[in-house]
Design a protein around this motif. Structure first.
Motif, PDB file in Angstrom:
ATOM      1  N   ASP A 154      73.384 -36.857  14.500  1.00  0.00           N
ATOM      2  CA  ASP A 154      74.293 -37.664  15.300  1.00  0.00           C
ATOM      3  C   ASP A 154      74.685 -36.881  16.545  1.00  0.00           C
ATOM      4  OD1 ASP A 154      75.869 -35.722  14.226  1.00  0.00           O
ATOM      5  OD2 ASP A 154      77.044 -37.050  12.952  1.00  0.00           O
ATOM      6  N   GLU A 155      75.631 -37.407  17.292  1.00  0.00           N
ATOM      7  CA  GLU A 155      76.000 -36.767  18.551  1.00  0.00           C
ATOM      8  C   GLU A 155      76.615 -35.399  18.328  1.00  0.00           C
ATOM      9  OE1 GLU A 155      78.555 -37.786  22.611  1.00  0.00           O
ATOM     10  OE2 GLU A 155      78.334 -39.267  21.011  1.00  0.00           O
ATOM     11  N   ALA A 156      77.364 -35.244  17.249  1.00  0.00           N
ATOM     12  CA  ALA A 156      78.005 -33.961  16.975  1.00  0.00           C
ATOM     13  C   ALA A 156      76.969 -32.884  16.648  1.00  0.00           C
ATOM     14  CB  ALA A 156      78.991 -34.119  15.816  1.00  0.00           C
ATOM     15  N   GLU A 208      72.790 -41.829  19.090  1.00  0.00           N
ATOM     16  CA  GLU A 208      73.370 -42.981  18.422  1.00  0.00           C
ATOM     17  C   GLU A 208      72.492 -43.509  17.305  1.00  0.00           C
ATOM     18  OE1 GLU A 208      74.267 -45.869  21.382  1.00  0.00           O
ATOM     19  OE2 GLU A 208      75.845 -44.652  22.347  1.00  0.00           O
ATOM     20  N   ASP A 209      71.201 -43.127  17.295  1.00  0.00           N
ATOM     21  CA  ASP A 209      70.313 -43.571  16.211  1.00  0.00           C
ATOM     22  C   ASP A 209      70.703 -42.927  14.889  1.00  0.00           C
ATOM     23  OD1 ASP A 209      68.979 -45.050  18.077  1.00  0.00           O
ATOM     24  OD2 ASP A 209      67.338 -43.590  18.334  1.00  0.00           O
ATOM     25  N   TYR A 249      77.193 -35.931  26.475  1.00  0.00           N
ATOM     26  CA  TYR A 249      76.021 -35.414  25.780  1.00  0.00           C
ATOM     27  C   TYR A 249      75.389 -34.274  26.567  1.00  0.00           C
ATOM     28  CZ  TYR A 249      71.260 -35.286  23.951  1.00  0.00           C
ATOM     29  OH  TYR A 249      70.052 -34.889  23.414  1.00  0.00           O
ATOM     30  N   GLY A 250      75.254 -33.159  25.904  1.00  0.00           N
ATOM     31  CA  GLY A 250      74.655 -32.000  26.546  1.00  0.00           C
ATOM     32  C   GLY A 250      75.646 -31.119  27.267  1.00  0.00           C
ATOM     33  N   ALA A 251      76.926 -31.463  27.235  1.00  0.00           N
ATOM     34  CA  ALA A 251      77.922 -30.669  27.952  1.00  0.00           C
ATOM     35  C   ALA A 251      78.366 -29.493  27.114  1.00  0.00           C
ATOM     36  CB  ALA A 251      79.120 -31.541  28.315  1.00  0.00           C
ATOM     37  N   THR A 252      78.850 -28.469  27.777  1.00  0.00           N
ATOM     38  CA  THR A 252      79.424 -27.306  27.116  1.00  0.00           C
ATOM     39  C   THR A 252      80.808 -27.070  27.662  1.00  0.00           C
ATOM     40  OG1 THR A 252      78.446 -25.848  28.758  1.00  0.00           O
ATOM     41  CG2 THR A 252      77.176 -26.215  26.748  1.00  0.00           C
ATOM     42  N   PRO A 312      68.570 -23.082   0.871  1.00  0.00           N
ATOM     43  CA  PRO A 312      68.545 -22.518   2.227  1.00  0.00           C
ATOM     44  C   PRO A 312      67.474 -21.465   2.470  1.00  0.00           C
ATOM     45  CG  PRO A 312      70.387 -21.625   0.978  1.00  0.00           C
ATOM     46  CD  PRO A 312      69.772 -22.684   0.120  1.00  0.00           C
ATOM     47  N   VAL A 313      66.710 -21.069   1.455  1.00  0.00           N
ATOM     48  CA  VAL A 313      65.640 -20.092   1.667  1.00  0.00           C
ATOM     49  C   VAL A 313      64.255 -20.718   1.531  1.00  0.00           C
ATOM     50  CG1 VAL A 313      67.039 -18.108   0.993  1.00  0.00           C
ATOM     51  CG2 VAL A 313      65.770 -19.384  -0.751  1.00  0.00           C
ATOM     52  N   ASN A 314      64.209 -22.029   1.326  1.00  0.00           N
ATOM     53  CA  ASN A 314      62.937 -22.742   1.212  1.00  0.00           C
ATOM     54  C   ASN A 314      62.741 -23.565   2.478  1.00  0.00           C
ATOM     55  OD1 ASN A 314      60.617 -24.022   0.406  1.00  0.00           O
ATOM     56  ND2 ASN A 314      61.641 -25.431  -1.011  1.00  0.00           N
ATOM     57  N   PHE A 315      62.021 -22.986   3.439  1.00  0.00           N
ATOM     58  CA  PHE A 315      61.837 -23.619   4.740  1.00  0.00           C
ATOM     59  C   PHE A 315      60.559 -24.457   4.741  1.00  0.00           C
ATOM     60  CE2 PHE A 315      64.698 -20.140   5.590  1.00  0.00           C
ATOM     61  CZ  PHE A 315      65.606 -20.686   6.481  1.00  0.00           C
ATOM     62  N   VAL A 316      60.709 -25.663   5.292  1.00  0.00           N
ATOM     63  CA  VAL A 316      59.595 -26.611   5.297  1.00  0.00           C
ATOM     64  C   VAL A 316      59.017 -26.811   6.697  1.00  0.00           C
ATOM     65  CG1 VAL A 316      60.478 -27.808   3.273  1.00  0.00           C
ATOM     66  CG2 VAL A 316      61.195 -28.545   5.572  1.00  0.00           C
ATOM     67  N   GLY A 317      59.647 -26.283   7.707  1.00  0.00           N
ATOM     68  CA  GLY A 317      59.155 -26.435   9.074  1.00  0.00           C
ATOM     69  C   GLY A 317      60.226 -26.040  10.061  1.00  0.00           C
ATOM     70  N   MET A 318      59.991 -26.417  11.314  1.00  0.00           N
ATOM     71  CA  MET A 318      61.002 -26.131  12.346  1.00  0.00           C
ATOM     72  C   MET A 318      61.062 -27.284  13.329  1.00  0.00           C
ATOM     73  SD  MET A 318      59.162 -23.254  14.766  1.00  0.00           S
ATOM     74  CE  MET A 318      57.480 -23.484  15.387  1.00  0.00           C
ATOM     75  N   LEU A 319      62.263 -27.478  13.867  1.00  0.00           N
ATOM     76  CA  LEU A 319      62.507 -28.521  14.840  1.00  0.00           C
ATOM     77  C   LEU A 319      62.518 -27.912  16.232  1.00  0.00           C
ATOM     78  CD1 LEU A 319      63.354 -31.460  15.527  1.00  0.00           C
ATOM     79  CD2 LEU A 319      65.738 -30.707  15.256  1.00  0.00           C
ATOM     80  N   ILE A 320      61.670 -28.427  17.105  1.00  0.00           N
ATOM     81  CA  ILE A 320      61.608 -27.945  18.486  1.00  0.00           C
ATOM     82  C   ILE A 320      62.591 -28.757  19.315  1.00  0.00           C
ATOM     83  CG2 ILE A 320      60.133 -27.613  20.502  1.00  0.00           C
ATOM     84  CD1 ILE A 320      57.798 -27.208  18.656  1.00  0.00           C
ATOM     85  N   ALA A 321      63.513 -28.077  19.967  1.00  0.00           N
ATOM     86  CA  ALA A 321      64.621 -28.745  20.648  1.00  0.00           C
ATOM     87  C   ALA A 321      64.149 -29.658  21.771  1.00  0.00           C
ATOM     88  CB  ALA A 321      65.600 -27.709  21.183  1.00  0.00           C
ATOM     89  N   LYS A 322      63.051 -29.364  22.404  1.00  0.00           N
ATOM     90  CA  LYS A 322      62.605 -30.208  23.526  1.00  0.00           C
ATOM     91  C   LYS A 322      62.130 -31.575  23.065  1.00  0.00           C
ATOM     92  CE  LYS A 322      57.853 -28.447  23.784  1.00  0.00           C
ATOM     93  NZ  LYS A 322      56.883 -27.751  24.643  1.00  0.00           N
ATOM     94  N   HIS A 323      61.873 -31.707  21.755  1.00  0.00           N
ATOM     95  CA  HIS A 323      61.516 -33.026  21.241  1.00  0.00           C
ATOM     96  C   HIS A 323      62.709 -33.969  21.236  1.00  0.00           C
ATOM     97  CE1 HIS A 323      57.871 -31.241  18.860  1.00  0.00           C
ATOM     98  NE2 HIS A 323      57.663 -31.319  20.167  1.00  0.00           N
ATOM     99  N   LEU A 324      63.909 -33.427  21.424  1.00  0.00           N
ATOM    100  CA  LEU A 324      65.112 -34.254  21.434  1.00  0.00           C
ATOM    101  C   LEU A 324      65.429 -34.826  22.810  1.00  0.00           C
ATOM    102  CD1 LEU A 324      67.433 -32.006  19.219  1.00  0.00           C
ATOM    103  CD2 LEU A 324      66.040 -33.962  18.499  1.00  0.00           C
TER     104      LEU A 324
END
Length: 452
Positions: free
Chosen positions: A260-262, A301-302, A434-437, A283-295
């Motif tokens: 979500d947005e948070a 909102e989805d 969205y995307g603000a810091t 938490p020690v069984n990793f199945v892959g990684m999410l690449i941030a640029k895919h976001l």
């Protein structure tokens, strides 16, 4: 009269006595005659021969130290990077030494011994022999045949060796019956010389010795260059477990986490480009990684779970893998992040992650801090201290552009000429865009238009 007679008789008595004791008339006459005989027999030629032998012995002694002191590795360096004169001299010396360093050595030593043994014999005929000939030959050999020639050849060994290469080659073939077999025996028992080859520790010391003392010395190495070269030499011997980020300090997501947005804002605030994804409740069984640029095209909102997004493969490696091997793997382009595990391929054992940035930091021996890094050192929790830039047009243009999207207040001039503040409508005033810091250092200059 009596006194004159007494004086005459005294002189006649003393002169024969002196002549008998010292042998003056006979000795002087024989010495003068001997010297005249020697000079007439070729004294000048013998002295010239003595001088020639002393100089020749000095040449052999100097070349022995000068040529043998030239390192083959250094000669190869001069052939590639030296001046034209150095390249020419190095080529001549290399051509001579390639015939056999031991052959050259034996030839020079044997020739020097022959000259030094011949010199006392010649001096015996010149000065009359005895200890005088030995003393004079020793003095001539030490001063003019050893000390001075060797001192000169140590300093100018390459130049002198190139000038005398043809002469040495002639003596090599003159001494061939004795020198060449002896050289073969030395090659058999001692092996052939291939120049000095430095190990890593020696190379690091050698590089550090070439660090520039003065900043104006452009040909010497700078401190950064010395650091990088030293770090590269250590790269193969350093394991990934020594530079990895421990798993407790890694930002991870679960496959059941809802984007979500948070969560998306949390991902962006951390600034990581790759996020390891583990199985639910493991938490020690990793199945892959999410690449941030895919976001980039993802709409928060989805609110879909992480498992429904495109996950990339997260390679695994052991903790003993060298940094050089993992760098070669990263260069293949399959992934720029790897999981460090005690049991690669198993569902447990994860102890940390290593990225291409970690390896590059180790490669250059310094930390790399990008725009989104929070910590310089994650292990010691050392935060990034960013330098505040001024409100200059060249450096603040991008800052003002980002501020237009971040600030909810825009300065607008009313038709009556008075300045009024118009609030831009937002869906939730308490939520960030969205995307603000968070930034509490907004200046008045950041609210100015991008273009003037």
């Amino acid at each position: 009269m009596n006194r004159a007679r007494y004086t005459r008789s005294s002189i006649l008595t003393i002169v024969p006595l002196i002549s008998k004791v010292w042998g003056y008339p006979t000795y002087m006459a024989s010495t003068t005659q001997s010297m005249e005989t020697r000079i007439s027999a070729g004294f000048i030629e013998e002295m010239a021969l003595v001088i020639f032998l002393v100089l020749l012995g000095g040449v052999f002694a100097g070349l022995t130290l000068g040529l043998m002191g030239l390192d083959e590795t250094n000669l190869h360096v001069l052939l590639q990077t030296g001046t034209e004169t150095e390249k020419k001299n190095a080529k001549k010396v290399m051509s001579l030494l390639n015939r056999g360093r031991h052959w050259v050595l034996v030839t020079l030593l044997l020739s020097n011994v022959v000259v030094n043994e011949t010199l006392p014999i010649i001096l015996h005929d010149v000065i009359g022999g005895g200890w005088q000939a030995v003393a004079m030959s020793t003095a001539l050999i030490v001063i003019f045949g050893e000390v001075i020639p060797q001192s000169i050849c140590v300093r100018y060994g390459l130049t002198i060796g190139a000038k005398t290469a043809n002469m040495v080659l002639v003596f090599m073939y003159l001494m061939y019956p004795i020198a060449y077999p002896t050289a073969l025996l030395l090659d058999y028992f001692l092996g052939e010389s291939h120049g000095t080859v430095y190990k890593k520790a020696g190379l690091k010391t050698l590089v550090s010795l070439h660090q520039a003392v003065s900043p104006t010395d452009v040909d010497a190495l700078t401190m950064d260059e010395v650091t990088i070269i030293s770090a590269v030499l250590d790269l193969r011997s350093k394991a990934v477990s020594t530079i990895m980020t421990p798993i407790d300090d890694v930002f991870t997501l679960s496959t059941d986490d809802i984007l979500d947005e948070a969560v998306v804002d949390k991902i962006l605030s951390h600034g990581y480009s790759r996020i390891p994804v583990h199985a639910p409740q493991d938490p020690v069984n990793f199945v892959g990684m999410l690449i941030a640029k895919h976001l980039i095209t993802y709409d928060p909102e989805d609110a879909v779970p992480v498992k429904d997004l495109q996950l990339s493969t997260l390679p695994e490696t052991g903790p003993d893998t060298s940094c050089l091997d993992i760098l070669n793997f990263f260069q293949e382009g399959k992934s720029h992040m790897a999981l460090v595990s005690n049991n690669p391929g198993a569902q447990n054992g994860a102890i940390g992650v290593i990225t291409l940035e970690d390896v590059i930091e180790e490669l250059i021996g310094e930390e790399i801090v990008d725009e989104t890094d929070v910590y310089v050192d994650v292990h010691n929790k050392i935060r990034v201290v960013r330098r505040q830039t001024g409100a200059r047009r060249g450096s603040s243009r991008l800052t003002r552009l980002l501020s237009l999207h971040r600030n909810s207040h825009i300065l607008k001039t009313a038709p009556n000429g008075k300045s009024t503040t118009v609030t831009k409508p937002v869906a939730d005033s308490s939520a960030k865009a969205y995307g603000a810091t968070e930034n509490h250092h907004d200046s008045h200059s950041e609210t100015q238009p991008l273009l003037h």
